[in-house]
Write an enzyme that holds these catalytic residues in place. Structure first.
Site, short mmCIF file in Angstrom:
data_model
loop_
_atom_site.label_atom_id
_atom_site.label_comp_id
_atom_site.label_asym_id
_atom_site.label_seq_id
_atom_site.Cartn_x
_atom_site.Cartn_y
_atom_site.Cartn_z
N ASP A 68 0.84 -1.20 0.00
CA ASP A 68 0.00 0.00 0.00
C ASP A 68 0.88 1.25 0.00
OD1 ASP A 68 -1.74 2.06 0.43
OD2 ASP A 68 -2.42 1.39 2.41
N GLU A 147 30.73 10.81 5.80
CA GLU A 147 31.26 10.67 7.16
C GLU A 147 30.18 11.09 8.15
OE1 GLU A 147 35.96 11.70 6.19
OE2 GLU A 147 34.68 13.24 7.09
N GLU A 149 28.09 11.68 11.47
CA GLU A 149 28.30 11.81 12.91
C GLU A 149 26.96 11.58 13.62
OE1 GLU A 149 31.81 15.21 12.47
OE2 GLU A 149 29.73 15.80 12.88
N GLU A 229 33.74 11.74 18.63
CA GLU A 229 33.75 13.04 17.97
C GLU A 229 33.87 14.17 19.00
OE1 GLU A 229 33.89 15.21 15.68
OE2 GLU A 229 34.36 13.90 14.00
N GLU A 237 31.74 8.95 15.33
CA GLU A 237 31.82 8.92 13.87
C GLU A 237 32.37 7.57 13.45
OE1 GLU A 237 33.38 12.36 11.81
OE2 GLU A 237 34.48 11.09 10.41
N HIS A 286 30.02 15.13 6.33
CA HIS A 286 30.87 15.55 5.23
C HIS A 286 30.84 14.46 4.17
CE1 HIS A 286 33.15 17.36 8.88
NE2 HIS A 286 32.10 18.09 8.57
N ARG A 356 39.26 23.28 7.20
CA ARG A 356 37.98 22.69 7.56
C ARG A 356 36.90 23.73 7.83
NH1 ARG A 356 38.69 17.11 8.97
NH2 ARG A 356 40.87 16.56 8.66
N GLU A 375 35.41 17.43 -0.90
CA GLU A 375 34.58 17.12 0.27
C GLU A 375 33.61 18.27 0.51
OE1 GLU A 375 35.21 16.58 5.12
OE2 GLU A 375 36.85 17.25 3.82
N ARG A 377 31.09 19.85 2.95
CA ARG A 377 31.02 19.72 4.40
C ARG A 377 29.70 20.21 5.01
NH1 ARG A 377 35.66 18.71 6.96
NH2 ARG A 377 35.20 20.04 8.77
#
Length: 487
Positions: A68, A147, A149, A229, A237, A286, A356, A375, A377
């Protein structure tokens, strides 16, 4: 680009046939009693139902099995509710959490009359994104390495009604418990924003994370690393080894299933909420990504940070479309409690090597061309991985096709820059409502190759506004009583 399921099955007939044989051998070898059929709803959560092995045959792979669709978030209306599931034999795993031997299979969703793949099935979107990539001639494979967390907590209470609303989180590790009395207190609580990499006894969750990792490995999902983390209260993580787009999205839902159920086995609970704790780091996801063709990496070159021109244009596409992407990669109102300027999350839409604090980073761990990647983030782990990975790929491809210049890198610590220095650096939306507006204004890049459809985007935006944005706007917040009760 739209393919009915019959043609899709025909293309992969040989591979599927051999996969089906392996399924029934596995059922026999492991004395499987139950077949659990899983599929993904529009918001990114697994749904499932089970049949006994006597009701499951080779014909199920060809004929499908009905359910359904009107009861599934973002799927069908009541007058057109019948839908079909087609199990993918390549996704099989024996469930480690059930009492009876149970084989799980991830399924694709199709219309029972036309037998076309369902346009709102997130897994179908991911498959179309991979197919579109090949038609561009740019590359034949997109690798993704998220990645995620998350928090491993000891207790959670929350409730909401007309005359009250509250939540209460607790963790043995929480620094707020450093002065707890009434039971044995051994101290060693990670301080706020100081939870990154301490050993036991500060890190109390090594064994639980290892249990999660070994369970994932036993199910065929390769894990690279796990660790505590930054935040207090059990932030963790676990990073999976990269994989192709659809396969990684499959793996991510297995990942959530495993982490939550292993935690439950240990008397704990896991949340992927981006910002469950005030005053400490939130949980992001990330996402590392790269394009390959004929087995060769395409992002390695002689440009900035060892990148190719193609990689730079891919970054240009991500940055240009980032506000719209956020409606899919950061899809909750809670997401924007993490994406706040001036705090730990990368909200400034810039790129940099190693840095970062930029929303797009180029990791510099290795000089191997195969390790060269970008990457993004900003995303967080509440996203639907099929839609999020597909949207990022489509943004990057738009950058490559249209040769979008990402501008100059920002190799400074963005958090130390003055408002004047940052005035020309765009940032992510400040709320889910703003992100949905950005998606409404900028989604043509998602429609290429019929990967996303107008119907899916409209359904997504309408659901988010109706079920999340408006209900949040209507309810008083507990902190408002602190601010205004005595006004």
């Amino acid at each position: 680009m739209v393919q009915d399921f019959g043609r899709l099955m025909a293309v992969a007939k040989t591979k599927t046939s051999s996969g089906i044989e392996k399924i029934f051998k596995l059922i026999s070898d492991r004395d499987v009693k139950v077949i659990d059929l899983k599929f993904c709803d529009m918001l990114g959560q697994w749904q499932h139902f089970s049949v006994l092995t006597g009701e499951f045959s080779e014909e199920t792979f060809n004929d499908g099995i009905g359910f359904d669709g009107s009861s599934i978030r973002g799927f069908q209306r009541i007058h057109e509710s019948d839908m079909l599931l087609f199990p993918d034999p390549e996704t099989a795993f024996v469930d480690p959490f059930t009492a009876a031997p149970t084989l799980s299979l991830v399924c694709d969703v199709a219309d029972p009359i036309t037998r076309e793949s369902y346009s709102r099935d997130p897994r179908h979107v991911a498959k179309k994104a991979e197919a579109y990539l090949k038609t561009t001639g740019v590359a034949d494979t997109a690798f993704f390495g998220p990645e995620p967390e998350f928090f491993i907590l000891d207790n959670i209470r929350y409730d909401q009604s007309n005359n009250f609303g509250y939540y209460h989180i607790d963790s043995e590790e929480g620094f707020w418990n450093s002065g707890a009395n009434g039971s044995q207190n051994l101290g060693h609580k990670p301080r706020y924003k100081e939870g990154y990499f301490p050993t036991s006894p500060i890190d109390t969750l090594q064994d639980i994370r290892t249990d999660m990792v070994l369970t994932l490995e036993s199910m065929g999902i390769k894990v690279e690393v796990h660790h505590h983390e930054v935040a207090t209260a059990g932030q963790a993580e676990i990073d999976m080894r990269r994989d192709t787009l659809t396969r990684m999205a499959d793996n991510y839902l297995v990942y959530k299933y495993v982490t939550k159920n292993v935690a439950k086995k240990h008397g704990k609970t896991v949340t992927f909420m981006p910002k469950p704790i005030f005053g400490d780091n939130g949980s992001g996801m990330h996402v590392h990504q790269s394009l390959w063709k004929a087995g060769k990496p395409l992002f390695a070159g002689n440009g900035y940070a060892g990148l190719s021109e193609m990689a730079m244009h891919y970054i240009g596409g991500i940055l240009k479309h980032a506000p719209a992407l956020c409606a899919i990669t950061n899809p909750t109102t809670n997401s924007y409690k993490r994406l706040v300027p001036g705090f730990e999350a990368p909200v400034n839409l810039a790129y940099s090597q190693r840095n970062r604090s930029a929303s797009v980073r180029i990791p510099m761990y290795s000089s191997n061309p195969k390790a060269k990647r970008v990457e993004f983030r900003c995303p967080d782990p509440t996203c639907n991985p099929y839609l999020a990975f597909s949207a990022m790929l489509m943004a990057g491809l738009d950058g490559i096709i249209n040769k979008i210049d990402p501008g100059k890198p920002l190799d400074k610590d963005i958090y130390d820059m003055t408002p004047e220095q940052l005035k020309d650096v765009p940032s992510t939306p400040g709320s889910l409502e703003e992100a949905l507006q950005a998606l409404e204004n900028d989604h043509e890049f998602l429609l290429r190759g019929d990967v996303f459809t107008e119907d899916l985007i409209e359904t997504w935006a309408d659901y988010k506004k109706t079920k999340e944005v408006k209900p949040m706007a209507l309810r008083p917040h507990p902190y408002e009583f602190m601010l205004y009760y005595d006004a």
